[in-house]
Design an enzyme around this catalytic site. Structure first.
Site, PDB file in Angstrom:
ATOM      1  N   ALA A 250       0.685  -1.139  -0.094  1.00 10.71           N
ATOM      2  CA  ALA A 250      -0.060   0.052   0.069  1.00 10.71           C
ATOM      3  C   ALA A 250       0.849   1.300   0.126  1.00 10.71           C
ATOM      4  CB  ALA A 250      -0.892   0.030   1.145  1.00 10.71           C
ATOM      5  N   GLU A 251       1.704   1.291   0.813  1.00  9.71           N
ATOM      6  CA  GLU A 251       2.724   2.593   1.073  1.00  9.71           C
ATOM      7  C   GLU A 251       3.486   2.826  -0.122  1.00  9.71           C
ATOM      8  OE1 GLU A 251       5.541   5.179   3.741  1.00  9.71           O
ATOM      9  OE2 GLU A 251       4.883   3.275   4.470  1.00  9.71           O
ATOM     10  N   THR A 252       4.010   1.693  -0.851  1.00  6.89           N
ATOM     11  CA  THR A 252       4.519   1.507  -2.241  1.00  6.89           C
ATOM     12  C   THR A 252       3.870   2.437  -3.294  1.00  6.89           C
ATOM     13  OG1 THR A 252       5.879  -0.139  -1.715  1.00  6.89           O
ATOM     14  CG2 THR A 252       6.010   0.166  -3.948  1.00  6.89           C
TER      15      THR A 252
END
Length: 129
Positions: free
Chosen positions: A50-52
């Site tokens: 998700a953060e990527t």
């Protein structure tokens, strides 16, 4: 910007980008190799995915000569995955000059929601030092 990267966490996790546009960033990751001891997709792996995708979207928003730095992420894990891939899609909630916020949905191969996340990034000029 090289979305694929080299030698970064996203490479070790097996993250593969499928679409990178101003409106949406989509990437997938194998469940195998990203599990916790019970054989389920590790919640932290979902957050890395998700953060990527959210960070790549924010970098796209930041533009040339600017950087996106994550300042807040949350995640809700809805169901587990044991095999196949999970796919994350980041879409913008807010795209300002100094902050960008993205909603990220992580789904399994059957399209069932595994995790939802929200990421906020600070957009700033890149340092020259």
């Amino acid at each position: 910007m090289n979305a694929a990267g080299t030698g970064h966490l996203q490479d070790r996790m097996g993250i593969e980008f499928l679409e990178v546009t101003a409106e949406k960033v989509v990437a997938r990751m194998p469940v195998e190799g990203n599990t916790q001891p019970f054989g389920l997709l590790h919640g932290g792996a979902s957050v890395v995915l998700a953060e990527t995708v959210g960070s790549i979207a924010a970098m796209f928003q930041a533009g040339e000569g600017r950087a996106a730095v994550g300042i807040e992420i949350n995640a809700t894990h809805h169901r587990s995955a044991r095999s196949g891939h999970v796919t994350a899609t980041a879409t913008p909630l807010h795209r300002g000059r100094t902050l960008a916020t993205y909603q990220i949905e992580v789904v399994d191969d059957e399209g069932r929601t595994v995790c939802t996340s929200r990421l906020t990034c600070m957009l700033r000029d890149q340092s020259t030092s």
